[in-house]
Structures are given as C-alpha cells and as structure tokens.
Design a protein around this motif. Structure first.
Motif, mmCIF file in Angstrom:
data_model
loop_
_atom_site.group_PDB
_atom_site.id
_atom_site.type_symbol
_atom_site.label_atom_id
_atom_site.label_comp_id
_atom_site.label_asym_id
_atom_site.label_seq_id
_atom_site.Cartn_x
_atom_site.Cartn_y
_atom_site.Cartn_z
ATOM 1 N N HIS A 289 0.844 -1.187 0.000
ATOM 2 C CA HIS A 289 0.000 0.000 0.000
ATOM 3 C C HIS A 289 0.887 1.248 0.000
ATOM 4 O O HIS A 289 1.985 1.235 0.573
ATOM 5 C CB HIS A 289 -0.895 -0.014 1.246
ATOM 6 C CG HIS A 289 -2.016 0.968 1.212
ATOM 7 N ND1 HIS A 289 -1.859 2.284 1.621
ATOM 8 C CD2 HIS A 289 -3.310 0.855 0.812
ATOM 9 C CE1 HIS A 289 -3.000 2.920 1.487
ATOM 10 N NE2 HIS A 289 -3.904 2.084 0.998
ATOM 11 N N PRO A 290 0.468 2.333 -0.647
ATOM 12 C CA PRO A 290 1.317 3.542 -0.668
ATOM 13 C C PRO A 290 1.650 4.087 0.709
ATOM 14 O O PRO A 290 2.702 4.705 0.896
ATOM 15 C CB PRO A 290 0.473 4.545 -1.470
ATOM 16 C CG PRO A 290 -0.414 3.714 -2.315
ATOM 17 C CD PRO A 290 -0.715 2.483 -1.518
ATOM 18 N N VAL A 291 0.802 3.848 1.698
ATOM 19 C CA VAL A 291 1.040 4.373 3.041
ATOM 20 C C VAL A 291 1.863 3.406 3.888
ATOM 21 O O VAL A 291 2.418 3.788 4.920
ATOM 22 C CB VAL A 291 -0.298 4.700 3.723
ATOM 23 C CG1 VAL A 291 -0.113 5.407 5.053
ATOM 24 C CG2 VAL A 291 -1.173 5.548 2.802
ATOM 25 N N PHE A 292 1.959 2.151 3.465
ATOM 26 C CA PHE A 292 2.678 1.137 4.243
ATOM 27 C C PHE A 292 4.159 1.498 4.304
ATOM 28 O O PHE A 292 4.794 1.768 3.285
ATOM 29 C CB PHE A 292 2.490 -0.238 3.615
ATOM 30 C CG PHE A 292 3.130 -1.352 4.392
ATOM 31 C CD1 PHE A 292 2.509 -1.874 5.509
ATOM 32 C CD2 PHE A 292 4.354 -1.866 4.002
ATOM 33 C CE1 PHE A 292 3.089 -2.904 6.223
ATOM 34 C CE2 PHE A 292 4.949 -2.897 4.712
ATOM 35 C CZ PHE A 292 4.317 -3.417 5.825
ATOM 36 N N SER A 293 4.719 1.487 5.511
ATOM 37 C CA SER A 293 6.112 1.882 5.735
ATOM 38 C C SER A 293 6.868 0.738 6.382
ATOM 39 O O SER A 293 6.388 0.116 7.336
ATOM 40 C CB SER A 293 6.193 3.132 6.614
ATOM 41 O OG SER A 293 7.522 3.453 6.909
ATOM 42 N N LEU A 294 8.066 0.492 5.861
ATOM 43 C CA LEU A 294 8.918 -0.541 6.424
ATOM 44 C C LEU A 294 9.726 -0.049 7.612
ATOM 45 O O LEU A 294 10.176 -0.851 8.436
ATOM 46 C CB LEU A 294 9.881 -1.072 5.353
ATOM 47 C CG LEU A 294 9.257 -1.800 4.165
ATOM 48 C CD1 LEU A 294 10.318 -2.070 3.114
ATOM 49 C CD2 LEU A 294 8.622 -3.111 4.606
ATOM 50 N N THR A 295 9.936 1.253 7.696
ATOM 51 C CA THR A 295 10.863 1.806 8.678
ATOM 52 C C THR A 295 10.186 2.482 9.863
ATOM 53 O O THR A 295 10.835 2.694 10.886
ATOM 54 C CB THR A 295 11.777 2.840 7.999
ATOM 55 O OG1 THR A 295 10.976 3.908 7.470
ATOM 56 C CG2 THR A 295 12.553 2.206 6.870
ATOM 57 N N SER A 296 8.936 2.821 9.740
ATOM 58 C CA SER A 296 8.299 3.616 10.794
ATOM 59 C C SER A 296 8.036 2.807 12.053
ATOM 60 O O SER A 296 8.019 3.345 13.159
ATOM 61 C CB SER A 296 6.982 4.206 10.282
ATOM 62 O OG SER A 296 6.061 3.173 9.977
ATOM 63 N N GLY A 297 7.821 1.506 11.926
ATOM 64 C CA GLY A 297 7.450 0.694 13.069
ATOM 65 C C GLY A 297 6.012 0.866 13.491
ATOM 66 O O GLY A 297 5.620 0.376 14.558
ATOM 67 N N MET A 298 5.195 1.537 12.676
ATOM 68 C CA MET A 298 3.790 1.794 12.991
ATOM 69 C C MET A 298 2.834 1.029 12.083
ATOM 70 O O MET A 298 1.633 1.240 12.159
ATOM 71 C CB MET A 298 3.498 3.294 12.892
ATOM 72 C CG MET A 298 4.277 4.135 13.893
ATOM 73 S SD MET A 298 3.852 3.703 15.589
ATOM 74 C CE MET A 298 4.972 4.784 16.487
ATOM 75 N N SER A 299 3.347 0.163 11.231
ATOM 76 C CA SER A 299 2.508 -0.624 10.320
ATOM 77 C C SER A 299 2.337 -2.020 10.906
ATOM 78 O O SER A 299 3.317 -2.647 11.331
ATOM 79 C CB SER A 299 3.136 -0.699 8.934
ATOM 80 O OG SER A 299 3.287 0.597 8.388
#
Length: 645
Positions: A289-299
């Motif tokens: 998903h465009p909002v999915f983040s690998l680095t934020s730790g919030m997904s």
C-alpha cells in the motif's frame, strides 16, 4: 559553438573594451566614471555570454575585489602597458575559472552521492512522519528500538563493506545500461533470470488507523483464489512436479514458491531455494500500500489472516538465508521488521533469535537497549537466550579499546553478575553447551548436584525446549578461549554461592517449578521453522503428530478465513473407504453420493441396500457352485515316464 570558440570570442571582446578605454583615457572625471559603469556592464555581459560558466562559477565575480578594480582603472590610464597586464590577468583568470569549474563539478558529484541522497531520504522520511537520524551513536539513541534503515535491507550494502564494490558487483556495472526498467524496491532487486513480472492478484488494503498505528492486510482477487485452489490440489498429490507445473503458468504464486523452495533446500540446492524466496519477496513489495512503511514501526499485519501469514514466512526464510550467507547485519534488520509488524503478539517469536543476530554483527548496544526497555513489560530475563546474551554483550563491551579502564572494569563486573544469575536460573544449559563446544568440564563441576544430570532431567518441558534452542543456535559464540576462561571463572563463583545457600538460588528454583509448564504456540512455530535438531527433539507430541505444511506451519487457532475452498462434486478415490472401492471394482456404476435432501438420502440408501443384497446373493451362488474335482489318471502302467519331461 564549442567552449574553445566561446573563450576566443570573450578574449576579442575584452581586447576591444581595453582599446576603447585607452582612447578615452584623457577625458574628464565625469566621463571616466561613465566609462567605469560601461565597463562593469560589459563585464557582466561577458560573463552571461556562457551560461555554463554562469552555473558553475557564480562566485567568481564576487571574488574580484575593489582594489583590483581600482588597479585596472589606473592601468588603463597608464597607456599600452595596461593592455598587456589585463591580457595576462585575463589568462590567469581563465585558468582559475577552469580549475574552479573542475572543483565545483567534483563537489557537485560528491554532493550528489552524499548530501543530496541524505537530504532526499530525509524529505521522504519526513513525509511519512519520521524524523531522519544520522548514523552516529548519539543520534541513534533517539530512534525507536525497532528502527529499520532502508539501506541495511539490501545485503549488497553489507557485502560491499566486507569485500569492496568491485568484488560484489563484478560485471554488473557494464550490464546496467542494457537492463530493462523495473520497479525500484528496497528489500530485493528484480533479476533478469526471473520470469516477466505481472500482477499476480495480490494487493494490500488499509483496514484501520488508530492512535498513529496503521493496520493493513493483503487480499487475493478471484483469479488468485483459483490458483490457490490448484495449489491445494498439488499439495494433496504429494508430488513436487505439480508445483513446478503450477509455477510455469503462475510464476509469482507465493505459496508455490515457498513450498518449492523447501523442496530445493531439502535437495541441497540452496541457490535456487534462496532465489525463489527473493522472487516471492519482490512480489509482495510490489503489492505494498502507498502508506505502508517498512521503517516507521507503525505498520501492523494480523497473523491470523492466511494472506498475511505468507509475508511473515517469506521474511523469516529470507532472514535465515541472509544469516547463512554471512550477512548478519542485514538479517538483524529483517528481524526488526518482522518484530515491528506485530510486537505485542510476536507470532514467529523473533525475540528468540534477536540476541543471536545482535551478537553476530556486534550490535551489543542494540541488544542491551532492547533488554532494558522491554524487560519491564515483557520479562525478557526469563528467556535463557537473553539472560546469557546480555551478559555476553557487556563482556564484549568491556574489552573494547576506546573506553577508560574504570569503565571497562565496571562493565566487566556487571557482566560477571549477569552471567552468574543466568547460570543459577538455568543450570541445565551449562553441560550441553560445553558438550557442543567440545570442552571437558572440571570434575568438581560435573560431579556437583547443581550442574549434574539432575539439572537437565528435572527441567519442565517448555524450559528444556528454550534451553535446547539457545544452546543449539548460539554454541558458536562461546568457542573463543577467553570466553571459556570467563565462563569457568563464573561457574566456580556460582558453586560457591550454591554451597553458601544463597537466597537467590532458592528463588530461581521456585520460579522454574511454577513457570515453563507449557510453551505457547509461537515458540513451537519458531522451533519448527528454525530446524535446529537439538530443539526439535524436545517438541511435545501434540505438535509433532499434527499434520503440518511448510507454507503454513502451526496455523493459529483463531484464524480468520476470508474465502473457503469449494468442495469437489466427485470425491476422489483417496477419500473412499475400502468397502466402497471393493464395490466400485465389482460395479463400475456404483457411486456413493451425499445429497442434501432427506428423501434422496433415503432412496439412495435403499438402492444401496438392494445393490448390496444382489451382490451378496451373486457371491453366495458363485461360491456354492464352485467344485473341486480331482484329476482322473489313466491306468496305463506301461507309459513312458520321459514323455512328461
């Protein structure tokens, strides 16, 4: 027009301006001031004549001082010598400009490689709600403990640091111009040997966003569901060739790639097995998903959904391949990523391997920081791997050369205390560890009741599983001679504390009896996927006797099924009973169906009874008519016996 022609044209313009200044040298001061203004405008026009020099030499005009301008004016009044002097200065300035241009170009290259990339990554992280931090240790303390860096997800970054760029890339640089365009990904790179990528039918959607945490899930479209049903048929056939056929038509089917990768690994084809996992990882990353983040730790991804479980398994297997390949730093980054997807439940129990990867890549501070932050709410000291590994981390930090002797002594004392507490809490780990390290223990240690065979036999089943997992995985970390001397020193201190009836010894004994009665399901799942023989042998029977597949080991009991496999209308022969197969061999038209209507069921049962009765009557008549007759021999005693030969 070439750069040489442009320079020649500038020289002619400058010479013409100097001749005009020589003719007007005898005019009054007012005309001289006007001439000064015209010369300045002429110089500006000269500089703007070459746009590339304007871009690369914006600071050249600023370097010309007022003293040099006044000197030029006096030289112009001085006659013909001023022309030569200005010409020489023009040549020098041109040389300076060339050098300045080269410096600025090299500076731009350095910026494009370094600062511009960092600034670009910083802007991307800020857009995703993250604050970019440098790689300095002081700034890394402000990052979350599970912070993931994009550049560390690529194993080539670690291999370049070990062996150099030329040894890693090889001939790939010359082939980059011929390479076709593919989507830019962080976790893996598309290979030219892979089949052409097309959307296989996997997508990711945002389920909900609450308190800054975003929950996602993978989804399968209708075409992918049909392929999934064919995959289940291939699994039931127990023939690996069916997976190969399925991947020929659907080269990016995730579960088929997982299953075939395990088949190749069992056949010791590690390269093909790793390549199949990387292909599955590339397919998942293209579906993000465009909002999915690998680095934020919030997904977050819910492991109870079968569509999400495949992503967990692909990441876990890829992490194991990276560790065996010699990239523990990259493997640690993937361990953080898996743990950040569901840190509360930890479905694959990544805490059991986190310490091992930190010690392998010498990230001692990261391990200690996780232990200190999570000890309060996760009670990490009750895991054997953290108890021993944190003590080992403090010991390695005490041996570093960039610390003071006082600080080194403090770290050494803390490591001694932590190791002694770990040996008192888990005494059954010492003898198996020494056995795997091929070290013969001292007679005073092996004969003592605290570390003797009773310490291993009296362990609860769950504790035996955890200890065996740690010893089988981390045995290689203890094979240094200095570590064995350090371990021997603390073992003797532990025996002294045991003989003196230390209260901490009785406290740990009570904890072992009350806890570790049964291990949760995620620990069993981790042991099965790790395939460490010392730990696999300690699994309970209710786990080893369950039928499990490598594409979904020990699925959770609260699994959320989004679509169901349809039942087959014609039941295969493998699902029929022995009596049904016998009837089918005698009566080819015999077919046992299960209709939904009660009347049809009754009629089918009545017809079945009639057919069975007819069959039994026919068999009874056949058996009754069977007669065994003795052969009648002719009474011819004169026959030749050789005619039977």
């Amino acid at each position: 027009m070439s750069s040489r022609a442009l320079r020649r044209l500038k020289g002619e313009q400058q010479t013409q301006a100097d001749l005009n200044a020589f003719k007007l040298a005898d005019e009054d001061a007012r005309d001289e001031e006007g001439q000064m203004k015209s010369d300045e405008t002429a110089n500006k026009q000269k500089n703007i004549g070459n746009i590339f020099e304007l871009i690369g030499e914006a600071d050249v005009d600023a370097s010309v001082s007022d003293e040099e301008t006044a000197e030029r004016i006096t030289d112009r009044q001085g006659g013909g010598a001023a022309l030569k002097k200005d010409t020489v200065k023009n040549e020098k300035s041109n040389k300076k400009k060339k050098k300045k241009k080269k410096k600025t170009e090299s500076g731009k290259d350095d910026l494009s490689v370094g600062d511009d990339i960092d600034a670009f990554l910083e802007s991307l992280e800020k857009k995703k709600g993250l604050s970019y931090q440098s790689t300095d240790n002081s700034t890394s303390e402000h990052r979350p403990v599970l912070y993931v860096e994009h550049r560390n997800l690529n194993p080539e970054t670690e291999l370049k640091r070990y062996f150099g760029v030329r040894a890693v890339l090889g001939d790939q640089r010359s082939k980059q111009r011929q390479r076709q365009f593919h989507r830019c990904t962080w976790m893996t790179v598309f290979k030219e040997t892979w089949p052409r990528f097309s959307r296989p039918g996997i997508s990711m959607s945002l389920v909900e966003s609450k308190d800054g945490i975003q929950h996602f899930t993978f989804e399968h479209n209708r075409d992918y569901q049909q392929v999934q049903f064919k995959f289940f048929d291939a699994v039931e056939s127990m023939d690996p060739n069916n997976f190969v056929v399925l991947l020929q038509f659907n080269p990016y089917h995730i579960d088929s790639l997982l299953q075939l990768s395990d088949v190749c690994r069992m056949q010791e084809d590690q390269e093909t097995a790793r390549d199949l996992i990387e292909r599955a990882l590339y397919c998942f990353e293209c579906a993000f998903h465009p909002v999915f983040s690998l680095t934020s730790g919030m997904s977050r991804l819910d492991y109870s959904r079968p569509e999400n479980r495949a992503f967990y398994l692909v990441l876990f297997k890829h992490m194991l391949f990276l560790e065996k390949r010699g990239c523990p730093r990259t493997a640690l980054e993937y361990c953080k990523l898996i743990l950040s997807l569901d840190p509360d439940n930890d479905p694959l129990c990544m805490l059991l391997i986190f310490d091992f990867l930190c010690l392998r890549c010498r990230e001692y501070t990261a391990l200690i920081r996780l232990y200190e932050e999570w000890e309060v709410h996760r009670n990490l000291s009750q895991l054997p791997n953290f108890s021993f590994s944190v003590a080992l981390s403090y010991y390695h930090l005490s041996r570093q050369e960039d610390i003071s002797p006082v600080e080194s002594q403090q770290l050494k004392q803390k490591s001694n205390l932590l190791l002694q507490n770990a040996l008192i809490m888990f005494p059954g780990a010492l003898m198996p560890l020494l056995d795997l390290c091929t070290v013969q223990p001292d007679a005073a240690v092996s004969s003592h009741a605290f570390f003797g065979p009773s310490s291993q036999i009296g362990q609860p089943p769950a504790l035996s599983e955890l200890v065996s997992l740690y010893v089988g995985r981390c045995q290689s970390l203890w094979k240094e001679a200095e570590l064995m001397l350090w371990l021997e020193e603390n073992v003797r201190k532990v025996l002294t504390r045991v003989d003196s009836h230390d209260s901490y010894v009785d406290d740990c004994k009570n904890k072992r009896k009350q806890r570790y009665q049964s291990a949760p399901r995620n620990i069993h799942r981790h042991v099965l996927m790790s395939e460490i023989k010392e730990a696999t042998a300690t699994l309970p029977l209710d786990v080893t006797t369950q039928p499990g597949m490598s594409f979904d080991p020990l699925p959770p009991l609260d699994s959320i099924v989004s679509y169901i496999r349809p039942e087959r209308q014609n039941m295969g022969a493998s699902n029929e009973s022995t009596l049904s197969l016998f009837f089918r061999s005698l009566l080819p038209n015999f077919n046992l169906q299960r209709p939904e209507d009660r009347q049809e069921v009754a009629r089918a049962g009545h017809e079945l009874n009639q057919e069975v009765n007819r069959l039994m009557v026919a068999m009874r008549d056949m058996l009754a008519n069977i007669q065994f007759r003795e052969p009648q021999w002719e009474d011819n005693h004169d026959r030749d016996e050789e005619e039977w030969d």
